[in-house]
Design an enzyme around this catalytic site. Structure first.
Site, short mmCIF file in Angstrom:
data_model
loop_
_atom_site.label_atom_id
_atom_site.label_comp_id
_atom_site.label_asym_id
_atom_site.label_seq_id
_atom_site.Cartn_x
_atom_site.Cartn_y
_atom_site.Cartn_z
N LYS B 80 9.50 -21.70 -4.92
CA LYS B 80 9.29 -23.12 -5.20
C LYS B 80 9.36 -23.88 -3.87
O LYS B 80 10.26 -23.63 -3.05
CB LYS B 80 10.39 -23.58 -6.16
CG LYS B 80 10.25 -24.96 -6.72
CD LYS B 80 11.35 -25.20 -7.77
CE LYS B 80 11.18 -26.54 -8.47
NZ LYS B 80 12.18 -26.74 -9.55
N SER B 155 10.12 -27.77 -13.74
CA SER B 155 9.40 -28.16 -12.55
C SER B 155 9.05 -26.99 -11.64
O SER B 155 8.29 -27.17 -10.69
CB SER B 155 10.24 -29.16 -11.75
OG SER B 155 11.47 -28.58 -11.35
N SER B 179 14.28 -26.26 -15.67
CA SER B 179 13.14 -26.01 -14.77
C SER B 179 12.98 -24.57 -14.32
O SER B 179 11.99 -24.26 -13.63
CB SER B 179 13.23 -26.92 -13.54
OG SER B 179 12.99 -28.25 -13.90
#
Lengths: 67, 472
Positions: B80, B155, B179
């Protein structure tokens, strides 16, 4: 109850965001929901507890972890 | 010939260590898949092909020279885009940080580097990790590997899609309200939320420091066990980390100790569950029994969990507003519309309310543990109570229906973040739209070994985690 006038004044005094008038009218719905959340739970707040109690609880409850 | 990009992380790492393949061959397989598929999936914001090949060659050379190998030696990962690496861009999904170069390397990346993992690129994330649907208007639309018309969730959007699409073997995500578990669930992969404080957050972009947890998305529970063994442990640079020994999670998978009892959550988690999801979870409970677990219903206090669900955003939004005050004042136009709006309310929460929400966490945690873990060792609940929504259902909408959809995605996950408990999301079937669904197992603090062992046992008697999207 949170209303648009309160949001407008808080924004002027504290937040100082460049909020459009329409947004100032919308925001009280969400802010009021957050206010209600803490009001519902407030009776449970222990005067003698501080936020670090959370870490203590994590460690205390981990003691029973096995398997 | 084995396509090692489709094998699990542990299978691949063990094959490299045994000389059955090389890091370079594995990297080439992943880069080939990225070049063929990521034009549609858009899970990467940057692929460092040259760097990946050079790192793989160096890993292979080290092996030939007989140097000690780490447990992740030569395995391609990507993360990420919020894990700082010194001198490299970490954009955090934002135009504000598009050219921001990190001044130091995060503890999580340092530990993965030491274990021999290769870092081959940056994965798409929702801007500043604020949004459960998983898209980010600053980049091309990230798409679900099972069907590009459906959301990747977020996310950690790119993390779920890249692992589910077999572009990399595993990825770091971060979980503030779901997330890791939500994108893992919609892409059909395994996602681990460690206990708050089990893994250092140092050098991971802060969204809400009281709730943020660093963890992996991978193809199997065994992969997550190996990764957690590398990532976990106290860190002087992150005062929230818990100074407790790190068990050998992978060895614990094969322990002969009695299996934990599993409690099917009744109350809160079973409200509003779509029939397709419910059907998959009934089957999952049966499969857990078949794997040797005692499974029984456990009554949880819905009022307590409803209150927790309302307190979570109070903490998250207060801390988010604090983090973003200077830029929201001066550069709100550089935020995407939705994220800017998500931040607004946090500026109007009195400090006394925020602190009271923090003071309550320990009390709610003890009350939940008393209700749940006196009846069962682990709690079983859906990750998403609804089938995966389409991009069309969640994009560019406003109004109550849209907000209800967004709230529904994280309803079952955010409460666990407020309580600071560990959980693992495990694929357990498909809904009638052809998209994956997952359950989560929730455990006591620091009980990751039990969660991983249960998930691994389940994955030994099922093959949902082995299923691959048709595009593969």
């Amino acid at each position: 109850m949170v209303g648009s006038e309160l949001v407008r004044r808080m924004n002027e005094g504290y937040a100082r965001l460049r909020l459009e008038a329409a947004r100032i009218e919308e925001l009280p719905i969400e802010v009021e929901q957050l206010r209600k959340a803490i009001e519902v739970a407030s009776a449970k707040v222990d005067f003698d507890i501080d936020p670090y109690d959370f870490q203590a609880a994590l460690l205390e409850l981990s003691a029973g972890a096995g398997k | 010939m084995t396509d090692w990009s489709r094998a699990s992380l542990t299978e691949t790492a063990d094959a490299i260590a045994a000389g059955k393949t090389t890091a370079r061959d594995v990297v080439e397989a992943c880069l080939d898949r990225i070049s063929r598929l990521d034009g549609t999936l858009n899970s990467f914001v940057e692929v460092d092909g040259a760097g990946a090949r050079a790192a793989a060659d160096a890993a292979d050379a080290a092996q030939r020279e007989g140097r000690p190998l780490g447990p992740l030696h030569g395995v391609p990962m990507a993360h990420k885009d919020m894990y700082y690496r010194q001198g490299k861009v970490s954009a955090c999904g934002s135009r504000l940080r598009a050219d921001w170069h990190a001044p130091f390397t995060s503890t999580a990346l340092q530990r993965l580097d030491r274990a021999g993992a290769l870092d081959i690129g940056r994965l798409l994330m929702v801007e500043f990790a604020m949004g459960p649907h998983g898209y980010n208007p600053n980049y091309p639309q990230c798409r679900n590997p099972w069907n590009p018309d459906y959301i990747p969730s977020g996310s950690s959007s790119g993390s779920g899609v890249a692992v589910g699409g077999r572009l990399v073997h595993a990825a770091l995500g971060s979980d503030t309200g779901g997330s890791i578990r939500c994108p893992a669930a919609v892409s059909g992969v395994t996602g681990l939320l460690p206990t708050y404080g089990r893994v250092s957050r140092h050098g991971a972009m802060p969204m809400s420091h009281s709730l943020d947890v660093v963890g992996p998305l991978a193809r199997t529970a065994r992969d997550c066990a190996r990764l957690l063994g590398v990532l976990a442990g106290a860190d002087p640079a992150d005062a929230s980390t818990l100074a407790r020994p790190v068990p050998d999670y992978e060895a614990a998978l094969d322990a002969s100790a009695p299996l934990p009892t599993v409690g099917i959550a009744r109350g809160y988690f079973d409200a509003g569950v779509h029939p397709d999801v419910a059907r998959a979870h009934v089957q999952a409970a049966d499969d857990l029994r078949r794997a040797g677990f005692t499974v029984k219903d456990v009554a949880l206090p819905p009022d307590l969990l409803e209150e927790v669900a309302e307190l979570h955003p109070l903490v998250m939004k207060s801390e988010g507003a604090a983090n973003h005050t200077p830029t929201m004042r001066e550069q709100e136009a550089d935020y995407t519309f939705e994220v800017g709006h998500r931040l607004h309310a946090g500026f109007f929460i009195p400090a006394s309310h925020y602190i009271r929400a923090l003071k309550l966490r320990g009390q709610y945690l003890r009350a939940f543990a008393k209700a749940a873990f006196t009846q069962a060792d682990l709690i079983l609940a859906p990750v998403l109570a609804i089938p995966v929504p389409t991009i069309a259902e969640t994009t560019g909408r406003t109004g109550k229906a849209y907000l209800d959809m967004v709230v529904a995605i994280t309803r079952n996950t955010k409460v666990i973040n407020y309580l600071g408990l560990p959980a693992i999301g495990v694929p357990c079937g498909f809904t009638s739209n052809g998209l994956p669904t997952s359950f989560q197992l929730i455990g006591r603090p620091l009980q990751e070994a039990a969660l991983l062992r249960a998930a691994d046992r389940y994955q030994q008697v099922t093959d949902w985690h082995r299923r691959e999207p048709a595009t593969i």
